[in-house]
Design a protein around this motif. Structure first.
Motif, PDB file in Angstrom:
ATOM      1  N   VAL A  29       0.837  -1.207   0.000  1.00 56.94           N
ATOM      2  CA  VAL A  29       0.000   0.000   0.000  1.00 56.94           C
ATOM      3  C   VAL A  29       0.872   1.257   0.000  1.00 56.94           C
ATOM      4  N   LEU A 212      -9.076  -2.236  -0.284  1.00 54.64           N
ATOM      5  CA  LEU A 212      -7.995  -3.217  -0.373  1.00 54.64           C
ATOM      6  C   LEU A 212      -8.550  -4.556  -0.813  1.00 54.64           C
ATOM      7  N   LEU A 217      -4.024  -2.071  -2.991  1.00 58.87           N
ATOM      8  CA  LEU A 217      -4.953  -0.947  -3.007  1.00 58.87           C
ATOM      9  C   LEU A 217      -5.602  -0.927  -4.394  1.00 58.87           C
ATOM     10  N   GLU A 220      -9.334   4.177  -4.945  1.00 57.50           N
ATOM     11  CA  GLU A 220      -9.327   5.299  -3.999  1.00 57.50           C
ATOM     12  C   GLU A 220     -10.317   6.314  -4.554  1.00 57.50           C
TER      13      GLU A 220
END
Lengths: 226, 229
Positions: A29, A212, A217, A220
């Motif tokens: 990440v 996640l 990741l 977003e």
């Protein structure tokens, strides 16, 4: 600003076919939080959400990477810096409250900040000034989590880490406590990271959500898009 | 009937020394046994618990050989520190510590294991170091376990016979404890004195076990109350 770039090998939980084929996976990440931002971490069980915030807290050590807060390094694998949790400016709220059973509600908050008026003020802010002398076993689940929140914030940390803080509570209490977390976060302008399974909670409380999946990741986005 | 109070004084002193030494010295080991996941831990833990199943005479025999002034260790202790462990009170304390170790370590380990990991982690995230956490969180929350360890270790040391006889003999005022005094009174067919010694030991042991049960009962009720919230 909090910046981190972490990698850590994790064991895959459960007994699924996937676990038999690939018993471990890698948490990778890279992210940065602006001051005062409230970020939610979403993902299925075993995707590395809790490990991520435990790494930020210093409770687990990443294999490779760095964690920096306003240019101050908490962890850097190349420079072999790894500050213990007590030297990181964090407040952490656990799913199971993790209150000290032998201390009253006030005693729990005083443990974080020995300034008595300030500790009382925090209890008041979470609506528990009347329960200051109660031991954790005399409080309900929601009240315990309020004390845990007051305790985590009493130290006036730079980063608030919430590890599924609402998951042990029923629907009504979740909504109440969620509102409280949000109002406290907004009034203190503290940077916060919250792990949860609930998309609704994140949409209601957070500014940004990161998702996640198997340690990676995958997205977003702003919570308005949820 | 002749009642000599000296064996009681020796037993009491021995019990207090052994209990205090074990309560302090066994804590770090109990902590490792409760918290560590290292592969060597069960091996060492079993070694610490060995005296629980070993006949006391076997333990006493090996300790006698080990600490004898003719053994390398015995010679080293005698020449370097002027310390003799066979047929002396310090030797008796050391042997009783080895014999009583499992009682203290089991109680302490269980007490540490009963404290959830998150509670310790919460303390660290609140700015407290490991020693502060042990002092302010761990020790207050394992008070019943510490008490249980103290009572069982003290009671066991009072009743110890085989190890004490092997390493300490029966020197009045030095190593003659109540259990040996009972044995000698019975050998001399002085049952009346033996009754008095045994009765006092029986009563002390009963009070110890009663207190232990009370502590455990209180703890169970507290746990049930905590779980029901």
């Amino acid at each position: 600003m909090i910046q981190f770039e972490l990698e850590k090998t994790l064991k895959r939980p459960g007994k699924s076919k996937e676990r038999l084929e690939k018993p471990s996976f890698r948490l990778e990440v890279k992210f940065a939080l602006a001051k005062g931002q409230f970020v939610g971490i979403l993902g299925p069980s075993g995707s590395g959400k809790s490990t991520l915030i435990r790494c930020l807290a210093g409770l687990e050590k990443p294999d490779v990477g760095f964690i920096r807060l306003d240019g101050f390094t908490w962890f850097d694998s190349h420079l072999t810096i790894n500050l213990p949790p007590q030297q990181r400016s964090i407040g952490m709220v656990f799913q199971d409250y993790a209150l000290f059973p032998h201390l009253s509600a006030l005693g729990n908050v005083l443990y974080a900040n020995s300034d008595r008026p300030k500790a009382m003020e925090w209890l008041d802010r979470v609506g528990l000034a009347d329960h200051a002398s109660h031991l954790p076993r005399e409080l309900s689940g929601g009240q315990k989590q309020r004390v845990a929140l007051a305790r985590a914030l009493a130290r006036e940390p730079e980063l608030l880490l919430l590890d599924e803080p609402l998951s042990a509570l029923d629907e009504e209490l979740r909504a109440d406590l969620g509102e409280l977390i949000l109002s406290v976060q907004r009034s203190t302008r503290i940077t916060a990271l919250m792990v949860t399974h609930s998309r609704q909670e994140i949409a209601r409380l957070c500014d940004t959500v990161i998702e996640l999946k198997s340690g990676k990741l995958v997205s977003e986005k702003s919570c308005q898009k949820l | 009937m002749t009642i000599d109070l000296l064996p009681f004084a020796v037993s009491l002193q021995l019990g207090l020394w052994v209990t205090v030494i074990l309560a302090v010295c066994m804590f770090p080991f109990a902590w490792i046994f409760a918290r560590s996941t290292k592969a060597w831990v069960p091996w060492v833990e079993s070694l610490f618990s060995l005296s629980l199943v070993l006949p006391p005479t076997v333990l006493g025999f090996y300790l006698l050989l080990f600490f004898s002034p003719l053994s390398p260790l015995g010679q080293f202790l005698d020449n370097t520190f002027g310390l003799r462990l066979v047929f002396t009170f310090p030797g008796l304390v050391l042997a009783s510590c080895i014999a009583g170790m499992p009682f203290m370590i089991t109680a302490l380990r269980n007490g540490i294991m009963a404290i959830p990991e998150h509670v310790l982690e919460a303390s660290w995230t609140l700015g407290k170091g490991r020693l502060e956490t042990i002092w302010h969180v761990v020790l207050p929350n394992m008070r019943p376990a510490i008490l249980a360890g103290v009572i069982t270790t003290f009671a066991h040391t009072l009743g110890e016979f085989g190890v004490v006889l092997m390493i300490g003999g029966s020197l009045p005022g030095i190593s003659k404890v109540v259990s040996i005094a009972i044995f000698e009174r019975v050998e001399a067919q002085d049952f009346a004195s033996a009754h008095v010694y045994a009765g006092i030991l029986l009563l002390t042991s009963y009070v110890g076990v009663f207190l232990l049960n009370r502590i455990q009962r209180t703890q169970r009720l507290r746990d049930a109350r905590r779980d029901s919230v």
